[in-house]
Design an enzyme around this catalytic site. Structure first.
Site, mmCIF file in Angstrom:
data_model
loop_
_atom_site.group_PDB
_atom_site.id
_atom_site.type_symbol
_atom_site.label_atom_id
_atom_site.label_comp_id
_atom_site.label_asym_id
_atom_site.label_seq_id
_atom_site.Cartn_x
_atom_site.Cartn_y
_atom_site.Cartn_z
ATOM 1 N N HIS A 185 -13.893 47.541 3.598
ATOM 2 C CA HIS A 185 -13.268 46.771 3.513
ATOM 3 C C HIS A 185 -11.598 47.560 4.787
ATOM 4 C CE1 HIS A 185 -15.041 43.240 1.814
ATOM 5 N NE2 HIS A 185 -14.615 42.510 2.061
ATOM 6 N N ASP A 257 -22.596 42.616 8.443
ATOM 7 C CA ASP A 257 -21.069 42.036 7.571
ATOM 8 C C ASP A 257 -20.043 41.602 8.126
ATOM 9 O OD1 ASP A 257 -19.644 41.759 5.464
ATOM 10 O OD2 ASP A 257 -19.982 43.040 4.214
#
Length: 343
Positions: A185, A257
């Site tokens: 992230h 993702d």
């Protein structure tokens, strides 16, 4: 397939996030103009069950009004650390707390029932990453554990019981991020592990998921330097086209993702990322936040398939996989449950 417009092909290959808790002009743009194939819900979109139900119903009705296939409506509902739905939805302690098959069965059956009841048809679960106990794995609080056989058994149980009840399961994060300690992230992790170790450990649960007809597989934003020293898995033909589809034989839907994550931004602009996705036999680009990248992604896909015959053929193959999955799960009875009618 030849009768489907390039605009629709481009849109169906996008799953996107949005702001708001009710049907709005942004959703009209995403569905009606960009013709997106899927939506993903986050906490910002959720208030209570009836609100979610109405939101999903309105989005599906508008897609149908626009002549589009039903939408994938996805959510991350793993239990524990990652669970977008709060009470009154059932709360689970998460994968590390599961101690028996009955735990996985109860989680999957309950989650499938509650998701389907409000119109959510896809769960971004289970996590099939294997988190070794001897490192500070980024997935330690989300994985079933460090034993490949246990992760396989629990993961396939979740897949089976979600899908038997009409909710698509998405296994993640291929080819496995349990060995990493850096959060994708925030930045792009490199993982230097030989193929024998990946095959004997990390890929075992994914091979089982493929054998159990998992609806989708999500790619990680990790660079596996022994497979591809340049591109992260989500943007690498070596990972999807060669390993996942070629060697492991997966014929289902593959998605990235979130392309908004720090592993991709700011290193790769959206046009570069989408072009790599098109080359890699990845079906769906996931963009989880409102912003110009969604429209830019659509324009890139649309332009690429208009200009390149090879990419157009790949795009048709991706669309075929997407529509086949929608046909299998989002048929007439499912739509009628929410006051809609089938084609």
């Amino acid at each position: 397939m030849d009768s489907i417009s390039a605009e629709t092909i481009a849109g169906q290959r996008l799953m996107v996030g949005f702001d708001g808790t009710a049907f709005n002009d942004d959703l009209k743009l995403l569905i009606g103009t960009l013709r997106v194939g899927g939506l993903i819900l986050f906490s910002r979109n959720i208030e209570e069950p009836e609100q979610i139900r109405q939101l999903c119903r309105d989005c599906q009705a508008y897609a149908r009004q626009c002549g589009l296939p039903p939408l994938f409506v996805a959510i991350d509902q793993e239990g524990g650390q990652v669970a977008r739905l709060k009470p009154p939805f059932t709360q689970f302690p998460g994968n590390p707390a599961m101690r028996a098959f009955d735990d996985a069965v109860h989680f999957a059956r309950t989650t499938a029932r509650e998701l389907k009841d409000v119109g959510i048809n896809m769960d971004m679960a289970p996590v099939l990453d294997i988190a070794p106990e001897n490192i500070n794995s980024i997935m330690a609080q989300r994985a079933f554990g460090g034993d490949p056989q246990w992760v396989t058994a629990m993961g396939t149980t979740v897949i089976d019981h979600l899908q038997q009840r009409g909710v698509m399961a998405v296994a993640k994060h291929f080819p496995g991020i349990g060995r990493t300690v850096l959060d994708s992230h925030l930045a792009l992790p490199d993982l230097d592990v030989d193929m024998a170790a990946l095959t004997d450990v990390d890929l075992v649960p994914f091979a089982a998921a493929i054998a159990n007809n998992v609806a989708g597989i999500m790619l990680s934003h990790i660079r596996y330097t022994t497979i591809d020293s340049i591109w992260p898995a989500s943007l690498s033909p070596s990972v999807t086209a060669d390993l996942l589809r070629g060697q492991m034989g997966y014929r289902g839907v593959v998605m990235t993702d979130d392309l908004d994550m720090g592993a991709i931004k700011p290193g790769y602009d959206i046009e570069t990322a989408i072009k790599r996705i098109l080359l890699s036999d990845v079906d769906i680009a996931l963009i989880c936040h409102k912003g110009p990248d969604i429209e830019a992604a659509w324009q890139t896909i649309h332009g690429a398939i208009a200009e390149d015959a090879g990419l157009k053929e790949k795009a048709k193959q991706s669309l075929q996989r997407i529509l086949e999955l929608k046909k299998n799960y989002l048929s007439g009875p499912w739509l009628q449950r929410y006051g809609l009618t089938a084609a």
